[in-house]
Design a protein around this motif. Structure first.
Motif, PDB file in Angstrom:
ATOM      1  N   VAL A 259       0.886  -1.164   0.000  1.00 21.93           N
ATOM      2  CA  VAL A 259       0.000   0.000   0.000  1.00 21.93           C
ATOM      3  C   VAL A 259       0.921   1.211   0.000  1.00 21.93           C
ATOM      4  O   VAL A 259       1.488   1.577   1.036  1.00 21.93           O
ATOM      5  CB  VAL A 259      -0.938   0.013   1.215  1.00 21.93           C
ATOM      6  N   LEU A 260       1.117   1.792  -1.179  1.00 24.96           N
ATOM      7  CA  LEU A 260       2.069   2.886  -1.330  1.00 24.96           C
ATOM      8  C   LEU A 260       1.419   4.221  -0.979  1.00 24.96           C
ATOM      9  O   LEU A 260       0.439   4.625  -1.609  1.00 24.96           O
ATOM     10  CB  LEU A 260       2.603   2.947  -2.763  1.00 24.96           C
ATOM     11  N   GLY A 261       2.002   4.894   0.012  1.00 21.23           N
ATOM     12  CA  GLY A 261       1.546   6.236   0.366  1.00 21.23           C
ATOM     13  C   GLY A 261       2.140   7.238  -0.608  1.00 21.23           C
ATOM     14  O   GLY A 261       3.272   7.686  -0.434  1.00 21.23           O
ATOM     15  N   LEU A 262       1.375   7.589  -1.618  1.00 20.16           N
ATOM     16  CA  LEU A 262       1.878   8.456  -2.690  1.00 20.16           C
ATOM     17  C   LEU A 262       1.364   9.889  -2.609  1.00 20.16           C
ATOM     18  O   LEU A 262       2.019  10.810  -3.099  1.00 20.16           O
ATOM     19  CB  LEU A 262       1.475   7.867  -4.051  1.00 20.16           C
ATOM     20  N   VAL A 263       0.201  10.086  -2.017  1.00 20.67           N
ATOM     21  CA  VAL A 263      -0.417  11.412  -1.994  1.00 20.67           C
ATOM     22  C   VAL A 263      -0.039  12.129  -0.695  1.00 20.67           C
ATOM     23  O   VAL A 263      -0.206  11.574   0.389  1.00 20.67           O
ATOM     24  CB  VAL A 263      -1.944  11.313  -2.093  1.00 20.67           C
ATOM     25  N   PRO A 264       0.483  13.369  -0.769  1.00 19.29           N
ATOM     26  CA  PRO A 264       0.858  14.092   0.448  1.00 19.29           C
ATOM     27  C   PRO A 264      -0.340  14.272   1.386  1.00 19.29           C
ATOM     28  O   PRO A 264      -1.484  14.390   0.932  1.00 19.29           O
ATOM     29  CB  PRO A 264       1.342  15.453  -0.072  1.00 19.29           C
TER      30      PRO A 264
END
Length: 339
Positions: A259-264
């Protein structure tokens, strides 16, 4: 139930209205919505305090520093239970009125993980629960049983499939012995990785649903988490450095879902669009030598962490961006080019 090419949220959300929050989440996250946490409501609504409503035969009270194990249920434990009940009622209402019922949708629920719980909750004498191996065992077993009941209730209420997320923001401090004791002369010794893994797996293996662990520590403890029974690992992509790249690759090789945390979590100063958000994930796969199709198979897109401190407008925009990126990852990651 952990699918690639979809978007989800981490947990917390701005505001205090559970029905409004549920309506937004179900509307934006059509494939992997989640039961929100609303920490702005105060004690008992944050990640650690909410656990008081989930534990079996264990309760918390408040202290000037946070939470402490209590001998009997008090105002804090009642408040935590009331808030969780209100959240579940709101979710069930919106689930039914929005047409989600019977759609075989998946819902994600979150809880503070046992390591962070033991690190942040005090014993009656003021020491961290982590200093007492018996207390750590009792907390993990109580949490495991409570979460199993929690998941069963959500299944019964919504008729949905469930994914469980354990939040472990304190895992690095636990492993490194970086937690302060009751005084500057008192330290909390590190918990050896095999013991920490056993504590975490006590909760994970007791569940009948897929479990992912989210770690917002910097850097995330990826090598440690790879050894656990978790089906998926979530982390902020901006928190990993060059030396962590091999660890990400090893997670994928081990069959872990990402689960990639990509959005600030807060609105950037400059303009941002889905392409800006998508680029780090694509470049990560390229640097690791993985086919970009992995993004559509084994990667879920999320904000970097919870959105509880974000503005409501940015929180909504963040979910929309996560959804756009997830669709691109699912459909056409090979075609993406960047300057």
């Amino acid at each position: 139930m952990l699918r690639g090419g979809v978007a989800t949220g981490v947990g917390s959300w701005p505001g205090v209205d559970p029905r409004e929050a549920a309506a937004t989440i179900l509307g934006e996250l059509t494939e992997l919505a989640h039961l929100v946490e609303l920490p702005a409501r105060g004690a008992g609504a944050d990640t650690v305090g909410r656990a008081s409503a989930l534990l079996v035969d264990m309760r918390f009270d408040t202290t000037p520093r946070g939470y402490r194990l209590a001998a009997r249920p008090g105002a804090l434990s009642r408040r935590a239970r009331d808030l969780l009940r209100a959240d579940l009622d709101a979710l069930e209402e919106v689930w039914e009125t929005s047409g989600s019922a019977g759609a075989d949708r998946v819902i994600k629920v979150q809880s503070c993980g046992p390591l962070t719980l033991a690190a942040q909750v005090e014993l009656p004498g003021g020491h961290r629960a982590l200093t007492d191996r018996g207390a750590v065992r009792d907390l993990s077993e109580s949490l495991a049983e409570g979460l199993d009941r929690h998941v069963a209730e959500i299944r019964a209420r919504l008729g949905a499939r469930v994914v469980l997320q354990l939040d472990e923001p304190s895992v690095n401090e636990v492993l490194e012995g970086a937690l302060r004791g009751v005084s500057v002369l008192n330290t909390v010794r590190s918990l050896p990785a095999p013991e920490a893994e056993a504590v975490l797996d006590t909760v994970i293996t007791a569940q009948s649903v897929p479990v992912l662990v989210h770690c917002c520590a910097e850097p995330p403890a990826l090598d440690f988490l790879r050894g656990t029974a978790a089906a998926g690992i979530g982390f902020d992509i901006a928190a990993i450095g060059t030396k962590d790249l091999d660890s990400v690759g090893e997670l994928l090789d081990a069959g872990k879902h990402l689960v990639l945390g990509l959005v600030p979590t807060s609105e950037p100063a400059g303009p941002v669009d889905w392409r800006t958000i998508a680029e780090p994930g694509v470049r990560l796969m390229d640097r690791l030598g993985f086919d970009r199709a992995v993004l559509g198979r084994s990667v879920t897109v999320s904000p970097a962490c919870g959105l509880g401190n974000a503005s409501l407008s940015w929180a909504r925009r963040a979910l929309a961006l996560a959804g756009e990126v997830a669709r691109v990852y699912a459909d056409e990651p090979q075609a993406l080019t960047f300057d």
